[in-house]
Design a protein around this motif. Structure first.
Motif, PDB file in Angstrom:
ATOM      1  N   ASP A 401      25.944 -11.564   5.068  1.00 15.66           N
ATOM      2  CA  ASP A 401      26.052 -12.494   3.947  1.00 15.66           C
ATOM      3  C   ASP A 401      24.684 -12.638   3.287  1.00 15.66           C
ATOM      4  O   ASP A 401      23.653 -12.338   3.890  1.00 15.66           O
ATOM      5  N   ASP A 402      24.679 -13.102   2.041  1.00 15.46           N
ATOM      6  CA  ASP A 402      23.437 -13.262   1.282  1.00 15.46           C
ATOM      7  C   ASP A 402      23.005 -14.723   1.237  1.00 15.46           C
ATOM      8  O   ASP A 402      22.421 -15.175   0.249  1.00 15.46           O
ATOM      9  N   GLY A 403      23.265 -15.453   2.312  1.00 20.99           N
ATOM     10  CA  GLY A 403      22.949 -16.872   2.356  1.00 20.99           C
ATOM     11  C   GLY A 403      21.505 -17.161   2.682  1.00 20.99           C
ATOM     12  O   GLY A 403      20.623 -16.295   2.554  1.00 20.99           O
ATOM     13  N   VAL A 404      21.259 -18.380   3.162  1.00 27.10           N
ATOM     14  CA  VAL A 404      19.889 -18.855   3.373  1.00 27.10           C
ATOM     15  C   VAL A 404      19.278 -18.328   4.666  1.00 27.10           C
ATOM     16  O   VAL A 404      18.072 -18.468   4.882  1.00 27.10           O
ATOM     17  N   GLY A 405      20.073 -17.731   5.559  1.00 34.89           N
ATOM     18  CA  GLY A 405      19.531 -17.173   6.799  1.00 34.89           C
ATOM     19  C   GLY A 405      19.125 -18.249   7.778  1.00 34.89           C
ATOM     20  O   GLY A 405      19.535 -19.412   7.689  1.00 34.89           O
ATOM     21  N   GLY A 406      18.273 -17.859   8.734  1.00 37.70           N
ATOM     22  CA  GLY A 406      17.800 -18.799   9.739  1.00 37.70           C
ATOM     23  C   GLY A 406      18.847 -19.174  10.760  1.00 37.70           C
ATOM     24  O   GLY A 406      18.777 -20.258  11.351  1.00 37.70           O
ATOM     25  N   ASP A 426      31.417  -6.772  28.499  1.00 35.60           N
ATOM     26  CA  ASP A 426      30.409  -5.731  28.317  1.00 35.60           C
ATOM     27  C   ASP A 426      30.127  -5.469  26.842  1.00 35.60           C
ATOM     28  O   ASP A 426      29.845  -4.334  26.437  1.00 35.60           O
ATOM     29  N   GLY A 427      30.197  -6.511  26.042  1.00 34.76           N
ATOM     30  CA  GLY A 427      29.864  -6.393  24.630  1.00 34.76           C
ATOM     31  C   GLY A 427      28.455  -6.860  24.353  1.00 34.76           C
ATOM     32  O   GLY A 427      27.784  -7.417  25.222  1.00 34.76           O
ATOM     33  N   ILE A 428      27.992  -6.635  23.133  1.00 35.55           N
ATOM     34  CA  ILE A 428      26.629  -6.973  22.716  1.00 35.55           C
ATOM     35  C   ILE A 428      26.705  -7.642  21.348  1.00 35.55           C
ATOM     36  O   ILE A 428      27.497  -7.229  20.492  1.00 35.55           O
ATOM     37  N   LEU A 429      25.881  -8.661  21.168  1.00 41.89           N
ATOM     38  CA  LEU A 429      25.760  -9.315  19.867  1.00 41.89           C
ATOM     39  C   LEU A 429      24.309  -9.204  19.411  1.00 41.89           C
ATOM     40  O   LEU A 429      23.397  -9.572  20.142  1.00 41.89           O
ATOM     41  N   VAL A 430      24.093  -8.696  18.206  1.00 46.07           N
ATOM     42  CA  VAL A 430      22.761  -8.560  17.627  1.00 46.07           C
ATOM     43  C   VAL A 430      22.711  -9.404  16.360  1.00 46.07           C
ATOM     44  O   VAL A 430      23.536  -9.213  15.458  1.00 46.07           O
ATOM     45  N   VAL A 431      21.751 -10.344  16.318  1.00 48.28           N
ATOM     46  CA  VAL A 431      21.629 -11.262  15.192  1.00 48.28           C
ATOM     47  C   VAL A 431      20.304 -10.990  14.483  1.00 48.28           C
ATOM     48  O   VAL A 431      19.239 -11.042  15.101  1.00 48.28           O
ATOM     49  N   ASP A 432      20.374 -10.704  13.204  1.00 49.24           N
ATOM     50  CA  ASP A 432      19.192 -10.519  12.366  1.00 49.24           C
ATOM     51  C   ASP A 432      19.327 -11.483  11.195  1.00 49.24           C
ATOM     52  O   ASP A 432      20.080 -11.226  10.253  1.00 49.24           O
ATOM     53  N   SER A 433      18.603 -12.617  11.277  1.00 56.00           N
ATOM     54  CA  SER A 433      18.777 -13.673  10.278  1.00 56.00           C
ATOM     55  C   SER A 433      17.436 -14.300   9.933  1.00 56.00           C
ATOM     56  O   SER A 433      17.123 -15.418  10.374  1.00 56.00           O
ATOM     57  N   PRO A 434      16.601 -13.616   9.160  1.00 58.11           N
ATOM     58  CA  PRO A 434      15.326 -14.221   8.755  1.00 58.11           C
ATOM     59  C   PRO A 434      15.569 -15.404   7.819  1.00 58.11           C
ATOM     60  O   PRO A 434      16.583 -15.468   7.121  1.00 58.11           O
ATOM     61  N   VAL A 435      14.626 -16.317   7.809  1.00 60.05           N
ATOM     62  CA  VAL A 435      14.722 -17.466   6.916  1.00 60.05           C
ATOM     63  C   VAL A 435      14.695 -16.981   5.467  1.00 60.05           C
ATOM     64  O   VAL A 435      13.829 -16.205   5.078  1.00 60.05           O
ATOM     65  N   GLY A 436      15.646 -17.423   4.692  1.00 63.23           N
ATOM     66  CA  GLY A 436      15.785 -16.948   3.322  1.00 63.23           C
ATOM     67  C   GLY A 436      16.833 -15.872   3.170  1.00 63.23           C
ATOM     68  O   GLY A 436      17.182 -15.500   2.048  1.00 63.23           O
ATOM     69  N   GLY A 437      17.310 -15.352   4.310  1.00 65.88           N
ATOM     70  CA  GLY A 437      18.382 -14.377   4.286  1.00 65.88           C
ATOM     71  C   GLY A 437      17.898 -12.970   3.989  1.00 65.88           C
ATOM     72  O   GLY A 437      16.712 -12.733   3.767  1.00 65.88           O
ATOM     73  N   THR A 439      21.630 -12.552   6.240  1.00 67.94           N
ATOM     74  CA  THR A 439      21.990 -12.579   7.654  1.00 67.94           C
ATOM     75  C   THR A 439      22.883 -11.382   7.961  1.00 67.94           C
ATOM     76  O   THR A 439      23.864 -11.141   7.253  1.00 67.94           O
ATOM     77  N   ARG A 440      22.510 -10.640   9.006  1.00 69.86           N
ATOM     78  CA  ARG A 440      23.293  -9.468   9.434  1.00 69.86           C
ATOM     79  C   ARG A 440      23.592  -9.632  10.920  1.00 69.86           C
ATOM     80  O   ARG A 440      22.682  -9.638  11.751  1.00 69.86           O
TER      81      ARG A 440
END
Length: 449
Positions: A401-406, A426-437, A439-440
């Motif tokens: 999404d193109d939101g605010v991130g964080g 046995d799953g994996i979650l990867v969060v990439d969410s810098p402040v300002g977006g 979010t992936r």
């Protein structure tokens, strides 16, 4: 902020050289290697390996030979147990040494499975422990490797630094040895000394080559030590897997209990309360049927509306447990319905050659549902994309999404709970969410068709 839920024996986790700061890292890796804290730590590890290897090898061979020789009597059994206990102690020392000098993080092995108290129980558990025998095997294998790596490491290290610093100390030869410099070749008739500027320059260049190469040779040697420590002194794969499964089972049980509590709460506060009110309204309508038919009809009409509302709440609750469209038509159709209910436009792409296992399909559905719900509530986004595809035997989901991130992936947040649910299978979650977006968030699940 990038977070991955899910240790490598080759990873460096130790300190860098003190005072180097950012200036050291501006140098190429080949130039800074000889003065890095990591290189010196690995060299010190090789130097210490030989005396420690002599001590542990001597102890293991002596105690094992003594215990095996005394097996004709009862004394051999406790001697062997004591030998294994000592090897476990040496193993703890080696793990600490590898942690401090190599930056290698190896978990302690599983404790002895002692089921009752007493010396005999301890001896039996020690002799039956595969971990204890792996520790003894380490002391036997580490010694010859320590001899080889010590010899190679010391030879290259001393040769490199001696030749590199030759201009600083070659004056010792004419002053104290009565010769012009370091003797390169000599026989009864003549001798070749490193004494003129050209020869000294070549010597320094050769020393520089040795000095730049030695850290990488030492690193290669310590890689074998890492393998030995990680493979023989850490927990066994079976024990590690048992611990993971026990943890995953606890997560599954807790998740199931939380879902049951949620369903009970939704039924009690929603449909059940509405049905109780409906029964009361119908009772009042029955009483008024004879004396005021029109009022009774109005009450029945209102009750009819309440029935529709209760049915809708029950349908929503059933969809929250397991939507019928997911069972009948699969992820593509089910996620299309979820995307349509999101408060922001969602572009959905599902590229699956077939359907995964039902349990994995359900987890994938609820993962995307929760992530889209988070976007609706918190992201302040204008659009979102959902991609679902298969890579070999893994199912991958990605929500952007193109939101605010964080997004907070720690603590008691919903993402942490979602990561725990994925980890249970046995799953994996990867969060990439810098402040300002933007979010992936990427989720990876086993296929298990």
């Amino acid at each position: 902020m990038a977070t991955r839920y899910g240790q490598g024996y080759g990873d460096w986790d130790g300190p860098e050289s003190p005072g180097a700061g950012g200036r050291l890292h501006r140098l190429p890796a080949a130039l800074r290697a000889p003065i890095e804290g990591r290189s010196w730590g690995e060299f010190v590890y090789l130097v210490l390996s030989l005396p420690i290897g002599i001590m542990t090898f001597t102890y293991s061979v002596t105690m094992f030979s003594l215990g095996a020789g005394l097996l004709v009597t009862f004394l051999g059994i406790p001697v062997l147990a004591a030998a294994l206990a000592g090897c476990r102690g040496f193993g703890a020392l080696e793990r600490a040494r590898a942690r401090g000098l190599l930056g290698l993080q190896v978990a302690d092995p599983e404790p002895l499975p002692i089921k009752r108290r007493g010396a005999m129980a301890w001896i039996g558990a020690m002799l039956k422990s595969g971990t204890s025998w792996r520790h003894m095997l380490y002391t036997v294998l580490q010694f010859p490797w320590a001899v080889f790596s010590f010899t190679v490491g010391i030879s290259f290290w001393v040769t490199g630094w001696a030749l590199l610093t030759y201009p600083l100390w070659f004056w010792l030869f004419p002053m104290y040895a009565g010769q012009d410099g370091l003797l390169l070749y000599g026989d009864e008739t003549r001798g070749i000394y490193l004494d003129n500027p050209f020869e000294i320059t070549v010597t320094v260049l050769v020393g520089l080559l040795f000095t730049l190469t030695t850290p990488w040779i030492v690193r290669g040697l310590t890689t074998v030590d890492r393998l030995l420590v990680h493979g023989l002194l850490g927990p066994s794969r079976l024990a590690t897997r048992v611990v993971e499964l026990e943890s995953d089972r606890g997560v599954v049980v807790d998740t199931a209990a939380a879902d049951l509590r949620r369903i009970e709460r939704d039924l009690h506060d929603g449909a059940q309360a509405r049905l109780v009110a409906l029964a009361m309204d119908l009772g009042l309508a029955k009483e008024k049927l004879a004396e005021d038919p029109q009022a009774a009809a109005r009450m029945v009409d209102e009750a009819h509306g309440e029935v529709k509302t209760a049915l809708q709440e029950l349908r929503d609750l059933a969809r929250g447990i397991h939507p019928a469209v997911l069972t009948d038509r699969g992820l593509d159709a089910a996620l299309s319905a979820v995307a349509a209910r999101c408060t922001v436009p969602v572009q959905l792409e599902v590229d699956l050659p077939s359907r995964p296992a039902a349990a994995i399909e359900g987890i994938a559905y609820f993962t995307v549902s929760e992530l889209l719900q988070n976007i609706s509530k918190h992201a302040r986004a204008s659009r979102a994309t959902v991609d679902v595809w298969r890579v070999e035997d893994r199912l991958l989901l990605q929500v952007v999404d193109d939101g605010v991130g964080g997004a907070d992936a720690f603590g008691g947040s919903g993402l942490a709970g979602l990561a725990g649910r994925l980890d249970a299978v046995d799953g994996i979650l990867v969060v990439d969410s810098p402040v300002g977006g933007p979010t992936r968030i990427t989720a990876e699940l086993p296929w298990r068709a």
